[in-house]
Design a protein around this motif. Structure first.
Motif, mmCIF file in Angstrom:
data_model
loop_
_atom_site.group_PDB
_atom_site.id
_atom_site.type_symbol
_atom_site.label_atom_id
_atom_site.label_comp_id
_atom_site.label_asym_id
_atom_site.label_seq_id
_atom_site.Cartn_x
_atom_site.Cartn_y
_atom_site.Cartn_z
ATOM 1 N N SER A 98 0.846 -1.195 0.000
ATOM 2 C CA SER A 98 0.000 0.000 0.000
ATOM 3 C C SER A 98 0.876 1.237 0.000
ATOM 4 N N ARG A 99 0.434 2.229 -0.764
ATOM 5 C CA ARG A 99 1.148 3.503 -0.855
ATOM 6 C C ARG A 99 0.113 4.597 -1.041
ATOM 7 N N GLU A 100 0.162 5.594 -0.184
ATOM 8 C CA GLU A 100 -0.753 6.737 -0.255
ATOM 9 C C GLU A 100 -2.216 6.304 -0.312
ATOM 10 N N GLY A 101 -2.565 5.280 0.456
ATOM 11 C CA GLY A 101 -3.955 4.837 0.534
ATOM 12 C C GLY A 101 -4.406 3.899 -0.563
ATOM 13 N N ASP A 102 -3.563 3.608 -1.538
ATOM 14 C CA ASP A 102 -3.913 2.688 -2.614
ATOM 15 C C ASP A 102 -3.089 1.416 -2.489
ATOM 16 N N THR A 103 -3.659 0.312 -2.936
ATOM 17 C CA THR A 103 -2.956 -0.964 -2.925
ATOM 18 C C THR A 103 -2.422 -1.247 -4.323
#
Length: 137
Positions: A98-103
């Protein structure tokens, strides 16, 4: 005939209004640990991968968590805030993180798969998404 149609319509409406929620169990998806076959491949990805214009990905094993878990140190954009370290986990398809709320799913491919002409000739690459890939020579 009209009476039969009205009766059937009423029965359909009544049957559609029943509450069946009490018969359905709510289950939370189980968190699954990576299998050995998942991380046999992704363990080979440990190390440094180079993107374009200074973008870089450095994968290390996350020994504190255990096999099949990784730390992804990334510079994934040109802006100063587009870098960081992210926890990843091996899956059948690659490494999920996950990065910045996205998977995202880090997966194997070649330079052409990255969607970047500067990497098109490379054969050993990891792709996050179209336009974001990292390769080894």
């Amino acid at each position: 005939m009209l009476k039969t149609i009205l009766t059937l319509s009423a029965l359909l409406l009544i049957s559609g209004c029943t509450d069946d929620s009490h018969t359905q169990e709510t289950q939370t998806p189980a968190v699954t640990e990576p299998s050995q076959s998942d991380y046999q491949t992704t363990d080979q990805w440990v190390g440094k991968w180079i993107g374009v214009e200074g973008l870089v990905l450095d994968i290390s094993e996350n020994q504190a968590v255990g096999p099949g878990h990784y730390l992804l140190e990334m510079r994934y954009g040109l802006d100063a805030d587009q870098s960081g370290t992210f926890e990843g986990q091996a899956t059948e398809q690659g490494i999920s993180f996950s990065r910045e709320g996205d998977t995202y799913l880090l997966r194997a491919g070649n330079g052409e798969d990255t969607g970047m002409k500067w990497l098109a000739e490379k054969q050993d690459c990891l792709i996050v998404q179209s336009g974001e890939g990292y390769c080894r020579d």
